[in-house]
Motif scaffolding. Sequence first.
Motif, PDB file in Angstrom:
ATOM      1  N   THR A 143       0.827  -1.204   0.000  1.00 26.75           N
ATOM      2  CA  THR A 143       0.000   0.000   0.000  1.00 26.75           C
ATOM      3  C   THR A 143       0.856   1.247   0.000  1.00 26.75           C
ATOM      4  N   GLY A 144       1.925   1.242   0.806  1.00 32.06           N
ATOM      5  CA  GLY A 144       2.835   2.386   0.842  1.00 32.06           C
ATOM      6  C   GLY A 144       3.500   2.628  -0.499  1.00 32.06           C
ATOM      7  N   PHE A 145       3.991   1.557  -1.132  1.00 35.49           N
ATOM      8  CA  PHE A 145       4.623   1.706  -2.440  1.00 35.49           C
ATOM      9  C   PHE A 145       3.617   2.161  -3.499  1.00 35.49           C
ATOM     10  N   LEU A 146       2.381   1.664  -3.417  1.00 37.67           N
ATOM     11  CA  LEU A 146       1.365   2.091  -4.366  1.00 37.67           C
ATOM     12  C   LEU A 146       1.088   3.583  -4.234  1.00 37.67           C
ATOM     13  N   LEU A 147       0.998   4.059  -3.000  1.00 41.65           N
ATOM     14  CA  LEU A 147       0.792   5.488  -2.788  1.00 41.65           C
ATOM     15  C   LEU A 147       1.973   6.299  -3.301  1.00 41.65           C
ATOM     16  N   TYR A 148       3.179   5.749  -3.173  1.00 41.99           N
ATOM     17  CA  TYR A 148       4.366   6.451  -3.662  1.00 41.99           C
ATOM     18  C   TYR A 148       4.306   6.623  -5.182  1.00 41.99           C
ATOM     19  N   PHE A 149       3.981   5.563  -5.882  1.00 37.75           N
ATOM     20  CA  PHE A 149       3.916   5.647  -7.335  1.00 37.75           C
ATOM     21  C   PHE A 149       2.748   6.515  -7.797  1.00 37.75           C
ATOM     22  N   LEU A 150       1.622   6.448  -7.105  1.00 34.80           N
ATOM     23  CA  LEU A 150       0.509   7.315  -7.450  1.00 34.80           C
ATOM     24  C   LEU A 150       0.863   8.777  -7.209  1.00 34.80           C
ATOM     25  N   SER A 151       1.633   9.031  -6.138  1.00 34.93           N
ATOM     26  CA  SER A 151       2.073  10.400  -5.865  1.00 34.93           C
ATOM     27  C   SER A 151       2.947  10.916  -6.989  1.00 34.93           C
ATOM     28  N   ASN A 152       3.889  10.087  -7.439  1.00 33.77           N
ATOM     29  CA  ASN A 152       4.746  10.509  -8.549  1.00 33.77           C
ATOM     30  C   ASN A 152       3.933  10.750  -9.822  1.00 33.77           C
ATOM     31  N   PHE A 153       2.907   9.939 -10.020  1.00 31.19           N
ATOM     32  CA  PHE A 153       2.054  10.131 -11.194  1.00 31.19           C
ATOM     33  C   PHE A 153       1.314  11.461 -11.119  1.00 31.19           C
ATOM     34  N   VAL A 154       0.798  11.780  -9.936  1.00 31.95           N
ATOM     35  CA  VAL A 154       0.087  13.055  -9.765  1.00 31.95           C
ATOM     36  C   VAL A 154       1.044  14.224  -9.920  1.00 31.95           C
ATOM     37  N   PHE A 155       2.282  14.087  -9.393  1.00 32.59           N
ATOM     38  CA  PHE A 155       3.275  15.151  -9.542  1.00 32.59           C
ATOM     39  C   PHE A 155       3.613  15.373 -11.013  1.00 32.59           C
ATOM     40  N   GLY A 179       1.081  20.774 -16.134  1.00 30.98           N
ATOM     41  CA  GLY A 179       0.123  21.865 -16.114  1.00 30.98           C
ATOM     42  C   GLY A 179      -1.310  21.436 -16.287  1.00 30.98           C
ATOM     43  N   THR A 180      -1.565  20.124 -16.290  1.00 30.85           N
ATOM     44  CA  THR A 180      -2.932  19.634 -16.473  1.00 30.85           C
ATOM     45  C   THR A 180      -3.809  19.959 -15.267  1.00 30.85           C
ATOM     46  N   ILE A 181      -3.237  19.857 -14.072  1.00 25.13           N
ATOM     47  CA  ILE A 181      -3.957  20.205 -12.848  1.00 25.13           C
ATOM     48  C   ILE A 181      -3.159  21.267 -12.102  1.00 25.13           C
ATOM     49  N   PRO A 182      -3.798  22.028 -11.218  1.00 22.93           N
ATOM     50  CA  PRO A 182      -3.067  23.062 -10.475  1.00 22.93           C
ATOM     51  C   PRO A 182      -1.935  22.478  -9.637  1.00 22.93           C
ATOM     52  N   VAL A 183      -0.891  23.275  -9.477  1.00 25.12           N
ATOM     53  CA  VAL A 183       0.286  22.816  -8.736  1.00 25.12           C
ATOM     54  C   VAL A 183      -0.069  22.483  -7.291  1.00 25.12           C
ATOM     55  N   VAL A 184      -0.857  23.330  -6.661  1.00 20.46           N
ATOM     56  CA  VAL A 184      -1.216  23.103  -5.253  1.00 20.46           C
ATOM     57  C   VAL A 184      -1.974  21.792  -5.095  1.00 20.46           C
ATOM     58  N   LEU A 185      -2.883  21.515  -6.005  1.00 19.75           N
ATOM     59  CA  LEU A 185      -3.632  20.253  -5.940  1.00 19.75           C
ATOM     60  C   LEU A 185      -2.715  19.060  -6.141  1.00 19.75           C
ATOM     61  N   ALA A 186      -1.793  19.165  -7.105  1.00 22.08           N
ATOM     62  CA  ALA A 186      -0.875  18.056  -7.367  1.00 22.08           C
ATOM     63  C   ALA A 186       0.033  17.788  -6.177  1.00 22.08           C
ATOM     64  N   ALA A 187       0.426  18.823  -5.452  1.00 23.59           N
ATOM     65  CA  ALA A 187       1.345  18.654  -4.334  1.00 23.59           C
ATOM     66  C   ALA A 187       0.650  18.146  -3.079  1.00 23.59           C
ATOM     67  N   TRP A 188      -0.565  18.613  -2.831  1.00 19.38           N
ATOM     68  CA  TRP A 188      -1.243  18.278  -1.581  1.00 19.38           C
ATOM     69  C   TRP A 188      -2.185  17.085  -1.692  1.00 19.38           C
ATOM     70  N   ALA A 189      -2.607  16.746  -2.911  1.00 21.73           N
ATOM     71  CA  ALA A 189      -3.583  15.659  -3.066  1.00 21.73           C
ATOM     72  C   ALA A 189      -3.085  14.323  -2.536  1.00 21.73           C
ATOM     73  N   PRO A 190      -1.841  13.872  -2.862  1.00 21.61           N
ATOM     74  CA  PRO A 190      -1.418  12.558  -2.344  1.00 21.61           C
ATOM     75  C   PRO A 190      -1.444  12.481  -0.818  1.00 21.61           C
ATOM     76  N   ALA A 191      -0.915  13.521  -0.150  1.00 20.71           N
ATOM     77  CA  ALA A 191      -0.911  13.502   1.312  1.00 20.71           C
ATOM     78  C   ALA A 191      -2.325  13.587   1.865  1.00 20.71           C
TER      79      ALA A 191
END
Length: 377
Positions: free
Chosen positions: A330-342, A348-360
Amino acid sequence: MMTDLVTSQPAMRRLRLSPTLSKYIARQYLSWFCSFFFAIVAIIYLATIVDLLDRLATKDVSLGITLNMAFLKLPYLSQEVMPFTILFAAMATFWRLTRSHELVVARAAGVSVWQFLLPVLASSVVLGALAVCALNPLSSVLLSRYERLEANYVRNQASMLAVSETGLWLRQADESGQSVIHAESIKPGSVALQQVMVFRYAEQDRFVDRIDAREAQLQSGRWLLFDAWLARPGVPSEFHEQLALPTDLTADNIQDSFAPPETISFWNLPGFISLMQAAGFSATPHRLQFHRLLALPMLFAAMVLLAATFSLRPQRRGRVGVVILAGMLTGFLLYFLSNFVFAIGLSGTIPVVLAAWAPAGVSLMLGVAMLLHLEDG
């Protein structure tokens, strides 16, 4: 009624987590964290040395320089693996306290899951703040030194761009020598420099001439300067409506020459972002890095909650390994999903603030929801 109030007072007191128990749980967690952290850092250091030895095998580089480069990169890599360290340390802490029935006794005494999670959560938030405020400035300084060494020994390429309060500076080289270009700003969305000065040097840094121009546009294989004044030593200045200056620079390698966000301290990122925006360059990677660092304590807290969902309940013999493996996956999956969102945020597809704070934020809400389900169950 008085009897009910008297009998309920001890129960109410039992619901409070004592400072002694809080310190004990926090000490257990920090002990596991230090053990995992230094073990992972040691493995990373050895892996980095092996990787550098392979990359520098054909270069004339001594072992001392290789070890130094691996050491300079180590704080940055240590910061990157800290979320996993938090996850592993929290799982080990809760599993050990559950196995020894200490948490069972605490629950029987009226301590809720949120109360004995509080010391671990608080410790993780403090670790996150220390990582942002102390470890990140150190890692950025050392990583910038590593980048310079890697550019010299691996890529055989030096940095050719710098941004300061006076504008931006470019350096390029050709067969006749090198040119240093200064511009006050750049047009957004293009590589068109404004208020340009060009200093050209021949071999052995001998000054040749200076060009002052209103604008310089980057085209294929050349800079095209408009309203340019060419000044040579001992010769009157010459005016040219257009003047071509050969170059091998492209828009991509100019953008790539900026200092990577990871090499800039958390404290210096806001100022650097302002300088880049004032110069007309996109500061999206640096803004994303800044908000990503701000969200790090929240991400650490989310890792603790996820670890608790997999480690707090007593497990049957033979299922412990499966549960721990599920938590790690689960931790590794969240890590890869975080990198995908970043990556989406960088595009520029989504706002920077959303991309940075959404995974956490998503990880934190997921952990809270799972714990509420288990607690109610």
